[in-house]
Design a protein around this motif. Sequence first.
Motif, short mmCIF file in Angstrom:
data_model
loop_
_atom_site.label_atom_id
_atom_site.label_comp_id
_atom_site.label_asym_id
_atom_site.label_seq_id
_atom_site.Cartn_x
_atom_site.Cartn_y
_atom_site.Cartn_z
N THR A 97 -13.97 0.60 6.71
CA THR A 97 -12.86 -0.22 5.95
C THR A 97 -11.85 -0.86 7.23
OG1 THR A 97 -11.57 1.70 5.65
CG2 THR A 97 -13.05 1.22 4.03
N ALA A 98 -12.32 -1.16 8.28
CA ALA A 98 -11.71 -1.63 9.27
C ALA A 98 -10.69 -2.74 8.87
CB ALA A 98 -12.49 -2.17 10.53
N ASN A 99 -11.27 -3.65 8.28
CA ASN A 99 -10.42 -4.92 7.89
C ASN A 99 -9.28 -4.77 7.01
OD1 ASN A 99 -11.96 -6.76 9.72
ND2 ASN A 99 -13.31 -7.06 7.79
N ARG A 100 -9.53 -4.02 5.80
CA ARG A 100 -8.49 -3.52 5.01
C ARG A 100 -7.78 -2.53 5.50
NH1 ARG A 100 -10.62 -4.32 -1.28
NH2 ARG A 100 -11.43 -6.14 -1.10
N SER A 101 -8.12 -1.64 6.27
CA SER A 101 -7.43 -0.53 6.60
C SER A 101 -6.29 -1.06 8.01
CB SER A 101 -8.16 0.27 7.75
OG SER A 101 -9.00 1.06 6.95
N LEU A 102 -6.90 -2.24 8.61
CA LEU A 102 -5.79 -2.92 9.64
C LEU A 102 -4.90 -3.63 8.73
CD1 LEU A 102 -8.31 -4.39 12.30
CD2 LEU A 102 -6.45 -2.59 12.53
N GLY A 103 -5.17 -4.06 7.52
CA GLY A 103 -4.29 -4.99 6.70
C GLY A 103 -3.34 -3.95 6.30
N PHE A 104 -3.81 -2.92 5.57
CA PHE A 104 -2.56 -2.10 4.88
C PHE A 104 -1.63 -1.39 6.04
CE2 PHE A 104 -1.44 2.27 3.67
CZ PHE A 104 -0.56 1.86 2.64
N GLY A 105 -2.55 -1.00 7.22
CA GLY A 105 -1.72 -0.48 8.52
C GLY A 105 -0.76 -1.62 8.88
N SER A 106 -0.93 -2.85 8.80
CA SER A 106 0.00 -3.96 9.17
C SER A 106 1.18 -3.86 8.24
CB SER A 106 -0.50 -5.08 9.30
OG SER A 106 -1.58 -5.11 10.10
N PHE A 107 0.95 -3.68 6.88
CA PHE A 107 1.86 -3.56 6.03
C PHE A 107 2.72 -2.36 6.24
CE2 PHE A 107 -0.96 -6.21 3.11
CZ PHE A 107 -0.77 -7.43 3.57
N THR A 108 2.25 -1.33 5.96
CA THR A 108 2.93 -0.05 6.05
C THR A 108 3.47 0.26 7.30
OG1 THR A 108 2.67 2.32 5.47
CG2 THR A 108 0.98 1.56 6.96
N PHE A 109 3.06 -0.36 8.47
CA PHE A 109 3.84 -0.35 9.78
C PHE A 109 4.89 -1.47 9.92
CE2 PHE A 109 4.60 -1.85 14.09
CZ PHE A 109 4.85 -0.73 14.79
N GLY A 110 4.86 -2.89 9.40
CA GLY A 110 5.61 -3.74 9.62
C GLY A 110 6.78 -3.77 8.70
N VAL A 111 6.56 -3.52 7.58
CA VAL A 111 7.74 -3.50 6.79
C VAL A 111 8.43 -2.39 6.98
CG1 VAL A 111 8.45 -3.29 4.03
CG2 VAL A 111 6.39 -4.37 4.67
N PRO A 112 8.20 -1.06 6.97
CA PRO A 112 9.00 0.19 7.58
C PRO A 112 9.78 -0.24 9.05
CG PRO A 112 7.33 0.78 6.61
CD PRO A 112 6.87 -0.31 6.92
N MET A 113 8.92 -0.74 9.85
CA MET A 113 9.70 -1.33 11.09
C MET A 113 10.77 -2.16 10.99
SD MET A 113 9.04 -1.05 14.33
CE MET A 113 9.89 -1.87 15.85
N ILE A 114 10.65 -3.14 10.14
CA ILE A 114 11.72 -4.05 9.90
C ILE A 114 13.13 -3.40 9.31
CG2 ILE A 114 12.40 -6.12 8.48
CD1 ILE A 114 9.36 -7.08 9.05
N ASN A 156 -12.51 7.31 -2.88
CA ASN A 156 -11.87 6.00 -3.31
C ASN A 156 -11.47 5.06 -2.36
OD1 ASN A 156 -9.26 4.83 -4.30
ND2 ASN A 156 -10.60 5.00 -5.84
N GLU A 157 -11.62 3.80 -2.33
CA GLU A 157 -11.58 2.78 -1.24
C GLU A 157 -10.02 2.78 -0.75
OE1 GLU A 157 -11.35 -1.75 -1.21
OE2 GLU A 157 -13.17 -1.36 -1.06
N ALA A 158 -9.18 2.88 -2.14
CA ALA A 158 -7.74 2.97 -1.69
C ALA A 158 -7.40 4.08 -0.56
CB ALA A 158 -6.82 2.90 -2.73
N VAL A 159 -8.04 5.46 -0.93
CA VAL A 159 -7.61 6.69 0.11
C VAL A 159 -8.33 6.40 1.44
CG1 VAL A 159 -8.05 8.85 0.27
CG2 VAL A 159 -7.67 7.93 -1.97
N THR A 160 -9.44 6.01 1.34
CA THR A 160 -10.09 5.77 2.72
C THR A 160 -9.35 4.73 3.60
OG1 THR A 160 -11.84 4.09 2.02
CG2 THR A 160 -12.41 6.49 2.07
N VAL A 161 -9.04 3.58 2.81
CA VAL A 161 -8.06 2.51 3.46
C VAL A 161 -6.75 3.23 4.04
CG1 VAL A 161 -6.66 0.58 3.11
CG2 VAL A 161 -8.99 0.58 2.51
N THR A 162 -6.14 3.89 3.49
CA THR A 162 -4.94 4.80 3.98
C THR A 162 -5.28 5.81 5.05
OG1 THR A 162 -4.21 4.66 1.54
CG2 THR A 162 -2.73 5.98 3.14
N MET A 163 -6.21 6.26 4.91
CA MET A 163 -6.80 7.19 5.98
C MET A 163 -7.05 6.34 7.37
SD MET A 163 -9.11 9.71 3.83
CE MET A 163 -9.81 10.55 5.20
#
Length: 707
Positions: A97-114, A156-163
């Motif tokens: 799930t590389a693409n979606r993991s990077l997408g959610f990773g960017s959100f859950t990194f970028g928003v809290p970072m800001i 579940n895809e949402a779980v694997t994306v979060t992992m």
Amino acid sequence: MELISQVLAPTSQGLGKEPIVPFAILLLVILVVPIVFERLRLPGVVGLLLAGMVLGPHGWNFLQDKSQTMNLLSDIGLVYLMFVAGLEIEIDQFRHTANRSLGFGSFTFGVPMIVGTAVGRSFGFDWNAAILIGSLFASHTLLAYPIINRLGVTNNEAVTVTMGATVFTDISALLLLAVCIAVHTSQLNVFSLITLIGWLTIYATVVLVGFDWAGKEFFRRSREDEGHQFLFVLLVVFLASVGAQLIGIEKIVGAFLAGLAVNEALADGPVKEKVVFVGSVLFIPIFFVDLGLLVDLTSFTRNITTLQLPAFIIAGLILSKLVAAILAKYLYQYNWREAITMWSLSLPQVGATVAATLVGYRAGLLPPSIFNSIILLMLVTSTIGPLITSRAAVGLNTSVAKKHLAAPVYPSVNQNNNPFTIVVPVYNPHTQQHLIEMAALLASVANGKIIPLAIATAAAQMDAPRLEASLQRSERLLAKSCAVSKALNVESEPLLRIDDAFAQGISRAAREQTASLIVMGWGKRTGIRAKLFGNVIDNVLWASHCPVAVTRLVESPRKIQRILVPVENLMAPVLQPVHFAHILAEGLQAQVTVLNVCERRTSSSKIASLRSQLALIVSKLSLSNPPEVQIIAHENVAQAILQAARLYDLVVLPFIRNHTIPGGLGISDVTTQLARQLTCSIVMLGEPQRGIEATATAGVASKTAVV
């Protein structure tokens, strides 16, 4: 608290002169405290931190944070913590799930970072410190993995994306930490900063590529020498840590990258279990206790303004993680249950966050107020995150599991059309008759055969007296096994094997005989040695190509009339014991009951729906005599099963090996509790390792021993 400290201060100071006394206190704390907190359904790390606060300079003053022994053990624990964090990242999950993991990773990194950077600036910190505070918000720890594993929603895809997003957030946060610390300690200019980033890129490439290649080569050449493999892994960890310090970055960055580097080489095998065990049972708990020694929560009670900073940090983290999950929901079309699960999984701030906070605090970049606030943040998020997950993850769709529900688990013949063959290792003459009887019942239903197997351990010389005695003993055991199987009218082919170890001998013989199943005995012996070096069952489970049934039979299996199969979730790997119980019941004319325990507050309509759903799934196994399905509402799963098991002769359980969070301090698995407390006969079923799907199939094997 102050009065107690004054009374106990002279005593504690006297004891503090003896280094063995603090170490004994540490061992007592890391043994007792996590067990108590897990019974309270709280993470063990919370208990260790609180223990450090109580026993430290700001409490009873039994332990000193400036002790050389404490500092050494704590530093090893810090390095080990980050190594395990890298080791436990699911690289395969990230690739799928590389693409979606990077997408959610960017959100859950970028928003809290800001948000974290904004909080730091609003409280007067300079840009470097504020950015570091933001990076502390950005990572997360999968503290609730044991919960989603137990609920059967890991696919579940949402779980694997979060992992998968953990890979991006942890690496980014640690690299940002390295740059911030370097800027603070060396006052780098632009040219020096570019040089540092260049060295960091070269170093990361050498570790991730070079150590990965070296690990695979070493493991290929060392084969089954687990001792050398264990030492190689430890060498890699500390070499990477030293290399990081040589180029001017923190050692925890090197330890984390080392974990990623040897991740694939170790895979989910016995060496990985031993490496993680050494850290989780000793060094990492000591690190969390030492962390508690530095915390002064009384500082928050001095005036109301001191509570503003931790309040903003906690609120900012919780809200920013929620915003990131909502963005992923709308971008990837997830439902609200999946979004809340992603949010709750990304809430806990334990591994990388705590390690980076301590490094920043020791470097003087973060003041005590931030350090105490982040520790309070860890306590809050590591408590509420798993609680939310346990409620939100119930009912998530698991499409991957559904595709395998109808697949047969133990057909009468295997894919190569060979007879159904059961290998039965015999060692203890007091238990071998029941083992042979169990195997004979299974073989008779499947029209198969049993192979009683005796292992004579190899000696330096093949004519050594010890080997000769072992061969004679093995022949007597096999003769008795043949007599039992003959009396039961089941075909048997006794096999005597000379091998250098029991586990390897069993696994090799099973493969050579194209075994369909291994039936073994289970004892009650446990201990540090068994956990550290493994035992026969543990090693057979890791190496076996076929299912392994580990039995504890209190009476002859021919007397079994009622079989209970507790089902924790509705995934295929956990339903496989149902098929196993059905085959056994066919030979005994016994009744099988499938039991699922739901929360006490579950409505009657929901219980009826669960019963229908479970009955439908079980029916897809195409059993000739479908089992009875029961749903019980209870607040404690283990206690509910224990109460129900009083009416049954046999309980069939799956081996479920918890994913090890950093520190290995997750909530205890229900299977472990049942194995300790059930008084009737038990069969614990372990499936062979098959990549990602196999992470939940091993279980409590390291707590058992062959008898």
